[in-house]
Design a protein around this motif. Sequence first.
Motif, short mmCIF file in Angstrom:
data_model
loop_
_atom_site.label_atom_id
_atom_site.label_comp_id
_atom_site.label_asym_id
_atom_site.label_seq_id
_atom_site.Cartn_x
_atom_site.Cartn_y
_atom_site.Cartn_z
N LYS A 158 0.83 -1.20 0.00
CA LYS A 158 0.00 0.00 0.00
C LYS A 158 0.87 1.25 0.00
O LYS A 158 0.52 2.26 -0.63
CB LYS A 158 -0.92 0.01 1.22
N ALA A 159 1.98 1.23 0.72
CA ALA A 159 2.84 2.40 0.84
C ALA A 159 3.39 2.84 -0.51
O ALA A 159 3.63 4.03 -0.73
CB ALA A 159 3.99 2.13 1.81
N VAL A 160 3.59 1.89 -1.43
CA VAL A 160 4.11 2.24 -2.75
C VAL A 160 2.97 2.36 -3.77
O VAL A 160 3.21 2.48 -4.97
CB VAL A 160 5.16 1.23 -3.23
N GLY A 161 1.74 2.30 -3.30
CA GLY A 161 0.59 2.54 -4.17
C GLY A 161 0.20 1.38 -5.05
O GLY A 161 -0.52 1.57 -6.03
N GLU A 162 0.60 0.17 -4.71
CA GLU A 162 0.31 -0.98 -5.58
C GLU A 162 -0.81 -1.86 -5.07
O GLU A 162 -1.45 -2.57 -5.83
CB GLU A 162 1.58 -1.81 -5.78
N GLY A 163 -1.05 -1.87 -3.78
CA GLY A 163 -2.11 -2.72 -3.25
C GLY A 163 -1.85 -4.19 -3.54
O GLY A 163 -0.71 -4.64 -3.63
N PHE A 164 -2.94 -4.95 -3.71
CA PHE A 164 -2.79 -6.40 -3.91
C PHE A 164 -2.05 -6.72 -5.19
O PHE A 164 -1.41 -7.77 -5.31
CB PHE A 164 -4.17 -7.07 -3.92
N ALA A 165 -2.11 -5.81 -6.18
CA ALA A 165 -1.38 -6.03 -7.43
C ALA A 165 0.13 -6.04 -7.20
O ALA A 165 0.88 -6.53 -8.04
CB ALA A 165 -1.74 -4.94 -8.44
N GLY A 166 0.58 -5.51 -6.06
CA GLY A 166 2.00 -5.51 -5.74
C GLY A 166 2.49 -6.84 -5.18
O GLY A 166 3.63 -6.92 -4.74
N ARG A 167 1.63 -7.87 -5.19
CA ARG A 167 1.98 -9.22 -4.74
C ARG A 167 2.55 -9.18 -3.31
O ARG A 167 3.73 -9.45 -3.07
CB ARG A 167 2.98 -9.87 -5.70
N PRO A 168 1.72 -8.82 -2.34
CA PRO A 168 2.21 -8.67 -0.96
C PRO A 168 2.88 -9.91 -0.40
O PRO A 168 3.76 -9.80 0.47
CB PRO A 168 0.93 -8.31 -0.18
N TRP A 169 2.47 -11.08 -0.85
CA TRP A 169 3.05 -12.31 -0.33
C TRP A 169 4.54 -12.45 -0.63
O TRP A 169 5.22 -13.29 -0.06
CB TRP A 169 2.29 -13.51 -0.87
N THR A 170 5.07 -11.61 -1.53
CA THR A 170 6.50 -11.67 -1.85
C THR A 170 7.34 -10.79 -0.93
O THR A 170 8.57 -10.84 -1.00
CB THR A 170 6.74 -11.23 -3.31
N VAL A 171 6.70 -9.98 -0.07
CA VAL A 171 7.45 -9.14 0.86
C VAL A 171 7.98 -10.01 2.01
O VAL A 171 7.19 -10.63 2.72
CB VAL A 171 6.56 -8.02 1.43
N PRO A 172 9.29 -10.09 2.21
CA PRO A 172 9.83 -10.94 3.28
C PRO A 172 9.62 -10.32 4.65
O PRO A 172 10.05 -9.19 4.90
CB PRO A 172 11.32 -11.03 2.92
N VAL A 173 8.97 -11.06 5.54
CA VAL A 173 8.70 -10.58 6.89
C VAL A 173 9.11 -11.66 7.88
O VAL A 173 8.49 -12.72 7.93
CB VAL A 173 7.21 -10.24 7.09
N PRO A 174 10.15 -11.42 8.68
CA PRO A 174 10.59 -12.45 9.64
C PRO A 174 9.59 -12.60 10.78
O PRO A 174 8.96 -11.63 11.21
CB PRO A 174 11.93 -11.90 10.15
N LEU A 175 9.45 -13.81 11.28
CA LEU A 175 8.55 -14.04 12.41
C LEU A 175 9.04 -13.27 13.63
O LEU A 175 10.23 -13.22 13.92
CB LEU A 175 8.50 -15.54 12.75
N GLY A 176 8.12 -12.65 14.33
CA GLY A 176 8.48 -11.93 15.54
C GLY A 176 9.07 -10.56 15.31
O GLY A 176 9.32 -9.82 16.26
N GLY A 177 9.30 -10.17 14.05
CA GLY A 177 9.90 -8.88 13.76
C GLY A 177 8.94 -7.73 14.07
O GLY A 177 7.76 -7.82 13.78
#
Length: 220
Positions: A158-177
């Motif tokens: 959302k921050a870069v204006g792409e929404g779901f089309a930006g494929r959010p599942w590809t953003v790496p997010v470590p557990l507990g971060g």
Amino acid sequence: MSGRIRTPVGGVHHLVARNEEVLGALPVADADRAAAAGLPPWRAAEHLASRALLRFLLREVGEDAGGGPVAALPGGRPYLPGRPGLGVSLSHSSGWVAAAVGRGRGVGVDVQVPAVVGDRLLRLCCRPGDADVLAALPEEARRREFARVFAVQEACVKAVGEGFAGRPWTVPVPLGGRTGAWNRVRWAVARDDGDAVPVACAWTVPPVPVPVRVRRPAGP
């Protein structure tokens, strides 16, 4: 309003609350009520609550937008007409709404009510090792930890204006971060001491310069 405004970095603020609390405590702008006309009741409640919360947040941080419309780009990204230097973001999830504002930068916010998550979605959104860890957790803990991960992913795109089309599942997010970075975006997850549901906020770095109109001197 019982929610606490969070400011993870200078010029970026976000807030989360329940639909009924917002609609019971805050005024609804005529422009928002007109935009919600004709929507199904549940969708109208989300629409009105999210925008009432955004207007409250704007007033609290000194960026009052008045009663003008909260418009949306073709992809769904909200913006305030006439305020190109002010980024805004909205989110809703099962009776909760969130709003964010960023001065001179893109901003994204996402609230996620924990829900059942299947193995396929778990492995799509998480790194293989993290997916294994989540799969081994008790059901309630797995739901909550995944909700945190996906809230960050949604906030970042959302921050870069792409929404779901930006494929959010590809953003790496470590557990507990609690904080992190993705490309030119920084993100933070609110701690559990004040929020009943996971909420994440993301913002672009460096800030986008705010356009300034220069008034030319009148001719002779």
